[in-house]
Design a protein around this motif. Structure first.
Motif, PDB file in Angstrom:
ATOM      1  N   VAL A 131      30.862  46.256  56.210  1.00  7.92           N
ATOM      2  CA  VAL A 131      31.974  46.328  57.173  1.00  7.92           C
ATOM      3  C   VAL A 131      31.548  47.113  58.404  1.00  7.92           C
ATOM      4  O   VAL A 131      31.779  46.694  59.552  1.00  7.92           O
ATOM      5  N   ALA A 132      30.891  48.267  58.195  1.00  4.12           N
ATOM      6  CA  ALA A 132      30.440  49.071  59.332  1.00  4.12           C
ATOM      7  C   ALA A 132      29.387  48.332  60.153  1.00  4.12           C
ATOM      8  O   ALA A 132      29.389  48.402  61.393  1.00  4.12           O
ATOM      9  N   SER A 133      28.501  47.608  59.488  1.00  2.00           N
ATOM     10  CA  SER A 133      27.466  46.854  60.212  1.00  2.00           C
ATOM     11  C   SER A 133      28.088  45.763  61.074  1.00  2.00           C
ATOM     12  O   SER A 133      27.685  45.568  62.233  1.00  2.00           O
ATOM     13  N   VAL A 134      29.077  45.067  60.530  1.00  2.42           N
ATOM     14  CA  VAL A 134      29.770  44.042  61.326  1.00  2.42           C
ATOM     15  C   VAL A 134      30.486  44.690  62.507  1.00  2.42           C
ATOM     16  O   VAL A 134      30.441  44.179  63.642  1.00  2.42           O
ATOM     17  N   GLY A 135      31.145  45.815  62.266  1.00  2.00           N
ATOM     18  CA  GLY A 135      31.838  46.501  63.358  1.00  2.00           C
ATOM     19  C   GLY A 135      30.897  46.923  64.474  1.00  2.00           C
ATOM     20  O   GLY A 135      31.204  46.770  65.664  1.00  2.00           O
ATOM     21  N   LEU A 136      29.740  47.469  64.109  1.00  2.00           N
ATOM     22  CA  LEU A 136      28.754  47.847  65.121  1.00  2.00           C
ATOM     23  C   LEU A 136      28.181  46.615  65.808  1.00  2.00           C
ATOM     24  O   LEU A 136      27.917  46.638  67.014  1.00  2.00           O
ATOM     25  N   ASN A 137      27.998  45.543  65.059  1.00  2.00           N
ATOM     26  CA  ASN A 137      27.410  44.330  65.601  1.00  2.00           C
ATOM     27  C   ASN A 137      28.307  43.678  66.651  1.00  2.00           C
ATOM     28  O   ASN A 137      27.822  43.174  67.667  1.00  2.00           O
ATOM     29  N   VAL A 138      29.623  43.679  66.389  1.00  2.00           N
ATOM     30  CA  VAL A 138      30.567  43.058  67.337  1.00  2.00           C
ATOM     31  C   VAL A 138      31.244  44.089  68.223  1.00  2.00           C
ATOM     32  O   VAL A 138      32.150  43.761  68.987  1.00  2.00           O
TER      33      VAL A 138
END
Length: 462
Positions: free
Chosen positions: A49-56
């Motif tokens: 979830v954190a990786s997706v948030g940072l990615n977008v």
């Protein structure tokens, strides 16, 4: 004289009044240490979830990952173990924290290796340069978390600490650096994560030392003291580089602020316009492009002489006059400035439209609620009343038509009554029907009657 004050302070700042039982606190610490089963799966999903948030570049998604992350468990366990001199607790906390860190790095690196979005957004870049303020956040947030963790009723303190200290995003940023070979990002993010871990543990240690908790005793006193001094040594070694980085950020921010003031007050003169200006704090340079009336050599010399008043001594000032001196960096700055101004203007315009639309909808809703008051019957009831005087009417429908007024801040509502008759309705009868409907509906709004002959076999109410 001071005794009442001391009693007041003790009554209001006493931490032991609502403290949970020591055995209950220890049980909670033990449960948060292990990473297996539920905790391990929650950790993996929080990483993703954190990786997706940072990615977008989504702040809301990143906050969600902070809330579900179980990383606080072993960090609190290390500080709690140091305060109660439980060496086994410290050892298990360090081991599980290293395991969780390794898993987080592998999962986030795998995600950033597979995702098609490879650009580093502002949320990701914000986790690459830790400073002293991150130390303060981790220390104060960890203290609040330790106090909340030892209460009988925890409330929302621990989730708030999870958001403030932000353990998960730095780890995922380090995973991004690992996946894309940006080693500066990897090192900076991992250092920020280390700061958070160390100072949350230190804050937990300090709070736990203030509470009446049972402490483990060693046969040899110096061993217990060495355990407690070790965490102080680690904290100081961790905080040292952050002080240097924070000093650099403060120095660069002050330089940029002073340079902005200098350009605005000394070079932005009547008839002369600052087209672009570039400020570099590292090499201490100010590069300005001017248009309009040219500044004389004497004016430029006066501006250079005033650099010291703005604490810009030993700063290299480059002034280019005329658009013929524009370079690629100026063109890029101009494009960025134009796009930013256009975006800001569009956002303001849309906000104004939304506000006007909401105002109109509110006014229309108020008028509709008045029009739909107790004087207006249902279509079925109105049909039965109409058929008493006008038997030829077979169908009746009601609707409202909103017509904006000239000032666009209020609207008139027309009641539309559509009737179908068995055959053509004479004009005189239509006039009587219209007058009767206007009186029957209260006479507070215009009434428009639409009359049409019904098709064979149709009847009822619409």
């Amino acid at each position: 004289m001071n005794f009442p004050l001391l009693r007041w302070l003790h009554a209001h700042f006493d931490l032991s009044a609502d403290m949970a039982e020591p055995a209950e606190i220890m049980t909670d610490v033990e449960e948060g240490l292990a990473f297996r089963g539920t905790n391990l799966w929650v950790l993996i999903f929080a990483i993703l979830v954190a990786s997706v948030g940072l990615n977008v570049n989504s702040t809301a998604v990143i906050i969600g990952a902070m809330l579900i992350s179980p990383l606080m468990g072993p960090i609190v366990g290390i500080g709690f173990g140091a305060a109660t001199v439980e060496v086994d607790l410290i050892r298990r906390g360090v081991k599980n924290l290293l395991v969780a860190t390794g898993i987080s790095l592998l999962v986030s690196a795998a995600y950033f290796k597979l995702t098609p979005l490879t650009d580093a957004g502002s949320e990701l870049l914000a986790r690459t340069t830790p400073t002293t303020w991150d130390v303060a956040i981790a220390l104060f947030g960890g203290a609040a978390g330790a106090i909340g963790f030892t209460r009988r009723e925890r409330g929302n303190v621990v989730p708030g600490v999870a958001i403030a200290t932000a353990l998960m995003p730095p780890l995922c940023t380090a995973g991004y650096g690992l996946a894309t070979a940006h080693w500066a990002y990897f090192g900076g993010a991992l250092y920020l994560f280390s700061i958070n871990c160390v100072f949350i543990s230190l804050a937990t240690f300090l709070v736990a030392r203030l509470l009446p908790l049972p402490h483990h005793t060693f046969a040899h006193g110096p061993k217990g003291r060495r355990v407690q001094w070790a965490i102080w040594a680690v904290a100081l070694l961790t905080a040292g580089p952050s002080v240097y980085l924070a000093a650099g950020i403060v120095r660069n921010t002050v330089f940029a602020h002073n340079a902005e003031r200098f350009v605005e007050e000394q070079l932005n003169r009547p008839g002369t316009y600052v087209v672009t200006h570039r400020v570099a704090a590292g090499p201490r340079t100010i590069n300005v492009l001017l248009a309009g009336q040219l500044l004389t050599p004497a004016q430029l010399a006066t501006a250079r002489a005033s650099l010291g008043k703005y604490r810009l001594a030993r700063t290299q000032l480059t002034v280019r006059q005329g658009l013929s001196h524009i370079d690629s960096a100026d063109a890029q700055t101009l494009r960025s400035s134009l796009f930013e101004d256009l975006r800001s203007h569009n956002e303001q315009a849309m906000a104004g439209y939304d506000a006007r639309l909401a105002q109109l909808q509110q006014v229309l809703g108020q008028r509709d609620s008045v029009a739909a008051g107790p004087r207006l019957p249902s279509a079925a009831a109105l049909l039965r009343e109409v058929q008493v005087e006008h038997p030829a009417v077979r169908q009746l429908g009601l609707s409202r038509l909103a017509t904006p007024a000239a000032d666009s801040l209020r609207a008139d509502t027309t009641l539309v009554v559509q009737v179908r008759t068995r055959g053509p309705l004479p004009a005189a009868e239509q006039t009587r029907l219209r007058q009767w409907l206007r009186l029957r509906t209260g006479g507070q709004q215009p009434v428009q009657v639409l009359v049409e002959a019904a098709q064979p076999g149709s009847k009822g109410v619409r």
